[in-house]
Design a protein around this motif. Structure first.
Motif, PDB file in Angstrom:
ATOM      1  N   PHE A  82      -0.308   2.855  33.858  1.00 49.42           N
ATOM      2  CA  PHE A  82       1.152   2.770  34.010  1.00 49.42           C
ATOM      3  C   PHE A  82       1.740   4.173  34.084  1.00 49.42           C
ATOM      4  O   PHE A  82       1.232   5.104  33.446  1.00 49.42           O
ATOM      5  CB  PHE A  82       1.771   2.048  32.803  1.00 49.42           C
ATOM      6  N   THR A 127      10.487   2.531  34.568  1.00 48.35           N
ATOM      7  CA  THR A 127      11.644   1.647  34.338  1.00 48.35           C
ATOM      8  C   THR A 127      12.009   1.771  32.860  1.00 48.35           C
ATOM      9  O   THR A 127      11.188   2.219  32.054  1.00 48.35           O
ATOM     10  CB  THR A 127      11.315   0.161  34.634  1.00 48.35           C
ATOM     11  N   TRP A 148       9.423  -0.022  30.415  1.00 47.42           N
ATOM     12  CA  TRP A 148       8.014   0.144  30.783  1.00 47.42           C
ATOM     13  C   TRP A 148       7.067  -0.209  29.639  1.00 47.42           C
ATOM     14  O   TRP A 148       5.956  -0.663  29.880  1.00 47.42           O
ATOM     15  CB  TRP A 148       7.758   1.563  31.293  1.00 47.42           C
ATOM     16  N   HIS A 202       5.886  -3.655  29.801  1.00 46.46           N
ATOM     17  CA  HIS A 202       4.827  -3.861  30.803  1.00 46.46           C
ATOM     18  C   HIS A 202       3.459  -3.589  30.186  1.00 46.46           C
ATOM     19  O   HIS A 202       2.487  -4.292  30.451  1.00 46.46           O
ATOM     20  CB  HIS A 202       5.035  -2.958  32.015  1.00 46.46           C
ATOM     21  N   ALA A 205      10.405   8.173  37.590  1.00 44.75           N
ATOM     22  CA  ALA A 205      10.380   8.407  36.137  1.00 44.75           C
ATOM     23  C   ALA A 205      11.055   9.735  35.790  1.00 44.75           C
ATOM     24  O   ALA A 205      11.817   9.820  34.828  1.00 44.75           O
ATOM     25  CB  ALA A 205       8.936   8.386  35.639  1.00 44.75           C
ATOM     26  N   THR A 263      12.522  11.106  32.161  1.00 47.02           N
ATOM     27  CA  THR A 263      11.328  10.977  31.323  1.00 47.02           C
ATOM     28  C   THR A 263      10.706  12.344  31.032  1.00 47.02           C
ATOM     29  O   THR A 263      10.541  13.158  31.938  1.00 47.02           O
ATOM     30  CB  THR A 263      10.277  10.097  32.031  1.00 47.02           C
ATOM     31  N   VAL A 316       1.020  -0.306  39.813  1.00 48.48           N
ATOM     32  CA  VAL A 316       2.261   0.476  39.850  1.00 48.48           C
ATOM     33  C   VAL A 316       3.153  -0.013  41.004  1.00 48.48           C
ATOM     34  O   VAL A 316       4.372  -0.069  40.877  1.00 48.48           O
ATOM     35  CB  VAL A 316       1.934   1.989  39.992  1.00 48.48           C
ATOM     36  N   ILE A 345       5.360  -2.841  39.993  1.00 52.30           N
ATOM     37  CA  ILE A 345       6.513  -2.407  39.196  1.00 52.30           C
ATOM     38  C   ILE A 345       7.553  -1.729  40.092  1.00 52.30           C
ATOM     39  O   ILE A 345       8.752  -1.946  39.932  1.00 52.30           O
ATOM     40  CB  ILE A 345       6.027  -1.499  38.051  1.00 52.30           C
TER      41      ILE A 345
END
Lengths: 394, 256
Positions: free
Chosen positions: B23, B28, B31, B34, B69, B74, B231, B234
């Motif tokens: 991942f 998101t 995440w 997930h 991301a 992130t 991925v 997603i």
């Protein structure tokens, strides 16, 4: 400069210049880097190879390029300025030196294809040229933005038989063209050589490209002596990745000459960067507080790179060479001044070095100094862009 | 022996083939859910991608996820904070490019991985020759540093890498960046060359996008890594249910 140190010698056995350089590549590319290192070391000590390299550069590349005294500019500034005329080399810049060396090496390794990254298009055109001459296939990766601002160079590469792939990821400039070329190289490493265009990337590229460009400094040193200059006080060159600077510095590294590299203010890895790892090397990079690589911004596509070759990072850290930055606004003026006073239209990249000399004459450059300017490329590729800028200003 | 390797050796001894989904952290807001869904569907370990601006070994799918991301803000710190919300017993392995750790500080990075529950790290642009300092940092924090072997690696390099890797050995099935779907390529050959010199668990990754490919790869190795295909789901807006169904499909194929 400390007297005991010798500069611009080979890196250590793993490609380090001090704490910079090295080989930070995926395992898939390690065997190719090792193969290249072995091939280069053997070829560079084989007089048949180096004779052929010099012969092609003479017969095809137009070497030796002359050293031209810049009489009128010297008089205006109170300096004694000489220009090493890499703009007169075939394809219009110093890039030909490196690509002749690397394409000869490609053939020696038994590979049939080269790939390359390009920013302004100078290295791409040079690679396409050498590939045509050597009978090699050629694919060039070029940021989409650069394909637009250097559309004529795209056409030149295509005329020379190369395939140009616009790179649409990330900043869509030189940085991402390198990423894409590396990604492609993983898939075709058996029959393809990555003809990297500057003194950057994983070992042995920074060293190999410097060696293949050192003909600039070797020639210039001899030519200056013939003109009665034992050692210039300064050597000034523009720096993106830093190949023309490394090439000319190599001729003066162990003299008392001041070595000056001029970066674009928007891509100043020495001035504003910090140590990091990108594109196979540990060097100085523009990056944010989290280690994400930042985009460089420059009027000249060739200096639009957020890093610098690792040996330059080492020369800066050791104090042997000094690096300064010039902003876009001074570059256009410098291009006009050199055109008007000396009848030479320089590349925008080269104009950064010219601008620094104009700015620092009588300041950092004492009046009466002897200065060698590495005139790394001609400005033909840039005149459309310059015309637009000047029209917008008027 | 690092905790991760002890765990993965025990998994192999139990007769189970490892399924390791990948991942991109922070792609998101949810995440972590997930990740939980993948564990629920039978994942044995999770690869946590720490996004980097210049992912040299990744194809367009993971490039796009990393970009999203990063645009969402992130960071290494923020994803570690997110992971505190995760309740799972399976091991987590970080995957990123060396500049992230280099910039954060090697010792500090290894400590952060450990305190965030990540017991391994995959750094694809850090080959054996440049890894000494990072391996020392990992040693102090029980982080297993996982090396990759490529189809192009000669025998002497395979031997050195297989001895140096910890946790498992990552066998690249293809000479390609991530996300190029194909058959299992040269995975079987690479695995057999690793096995000839080491008994470290060996997983095949790169180019595995369907349950059938995963079944074939796991039959010649100790496990498989599935990245871009997951991925992509997603990126297409898939939620935890879609992840669970995707990973469940791989689990069933591997266990057949």
């Amino acid at each position: 400069m400390t007297d005991s140190k010798v500069f611009m010698t080979p890196p250590d056995e793993r490609g380090h210049f001090g704490t910079f350089g090295g080989r930070f590549v995926p395992e898939a590319l390690m065997p190719a880097c090792l193969e290249l290192e072995t091939a280069f070391v053997e070829a560079w000590s084989d007089s048949h190879f180096t004779d052929e390299y010099r012969k092609v550069l003479h017969e095809f590349g137009g070497r030796p390029t002359p050293v031209t005294p810049l009489h009128r500019l010297s008089e205006q500034l109170g300096l004694r300025i000489f220009a090493k005329r890499e703009d007169l080399a075939h394809t219009g810049s110093h890039k030909i030196n490196n690509v002749i060396g690397q394409t000869l090496l490609t053939k020696r390794m038994g590979k049939t294809r080269v790939i390359a990254e390009t920013g302004a298009g100078q290295h791409g055109v040079a690679t396409a040229t050498a590939a045509a001459r050597m009978g090699l296939e050629c694919t060039v990766y070029m940021g989409e933005i650069d394909t637009e601002r250097q559309a004529l160079n795209v056409f030149r590469m295509e005329l020379l038989g190369a395939t140009v792939v616009p790179v649409t990821s990330g900043s869509r400039t030189l940085k991402d063209a390198v990423n894409e070329a590396m990604r492609e190289w993983v898939t075709c490493v058996q029959d393809t050589h990555y003809c990297l265009g500057s003194v950057m990337g994983p070992h042995p590229f920074p060293w190999m490209v410097r060696e293949m460009q050192s003909i600039i400094g070797t020639e210039a040193s001899q030519q200056l002596q013939q003109l009665g200059v034992e050692e210039p006080d300064l050597v000034v060159a523009c720096v993106g990745g830093g190949s023309n600077a490394a090439g000319v510095f190599a001729g003066f590294a162990n003299s008392s000459t001041r070595l000056i590299g001029i970066e674009a203010a928007g891509g100043s890895a020495v001035g504003k960067g910090s140590p990091g790892v990108l594109h196979g090397m540990r060097s100085l990079l523009l990056q944010d507080e989290f280690g994400q690589i930042e985009e460089a911004f420059s009027i000249s596509a060739g200096l639009d790179y957020p890093g610098i070759g690792p040996e330059h990072a080492y020369l800066a850290a050791s104090g042997r060479a000094e690096y300064f930055a010039i902003g876009d606004e001074d570059v256009i003026n410098a291009l006009q001044v050199l055109s008007l006073t000396e009848g030479i239209i320089p590349a925008l990249e080269t104009a950064h070095a010219v601008a620094w000399i104009l700015q620092e004459a009588g300041k950092q450059i004492p009046l009466g100094s002897t200065v060698l300017l590495n005139l790394s490329g001609r400005g033909d590729k840039d005149v459309a862009q310059v015309r637009e800028i000047l029209r917008a200003q008027s | 022996m690092k905790s991760l390797e002890t765990y993965l050796r025990a998994l192999r001894a139990s007769g189970r083939k490892a399924l390791v989904p990948y991942f991109v952290a922070g792609v998101t807001p949810h995440w972590v859910q997930h990740v939980e869904a993948a564990v629920h569907a039978g994942a044995d370990a999770i690869e946590i991608g720490i996004p980097f601006s210049d992912p040299m070994m990744d194809g367009v799918v993971i490039q796009e996820a990393a970009l999203r991301a990063l645009q969402a803000g992130t960071t290494f710190d923020s994803l570690c904070t997110d992971l505190a919300k995760l309740s799972t017993s399976v091991p987590l392995v970080a995957m990123t490019y060396f500049n992230i750790f280099h910039h954060y500080g090697l010792e500090r990075s290894a400590g952060k991985l450990q305190s965030s529950g990540m017991s391994g790290a995959i750094v694809p642009d850090l080959p054996l020759e440049e890894a000494d300092q990072w391996r020392s940092a990992c040693a102090a924090h029980d982080v297993a540093n996982i090396f990759l072997v490529a189809p192009s690696s000669p025998a002497d390099r395979i031997s050195s890498i297989a001895k140096a890797t910890e946790g498992f050995c990552y066998a690249s099935a293809r000479m390609a960046v991530t996300g190029k779907s194909n058959n299992t390529g040269e995975g079987a050959r690479v695995v057999s060359e690793i096995r000839a010199v080491s008994d470290v668990p060996t997983y095949i990754g790169i180019g595995i996008s369907t349950p059938e490919q995963a079944r074939a790869a796991s039959s010649v190795s100790d496990g498989v890594i599935v990245g871009s295909a997951l991925v992509q789901i997603i990126l297409n807006g898939g939620g935890a249910d879609d992840v669970e169904s995707f990973v469940g499909g791989f689990r069933r194929a591997i266990d057949e």
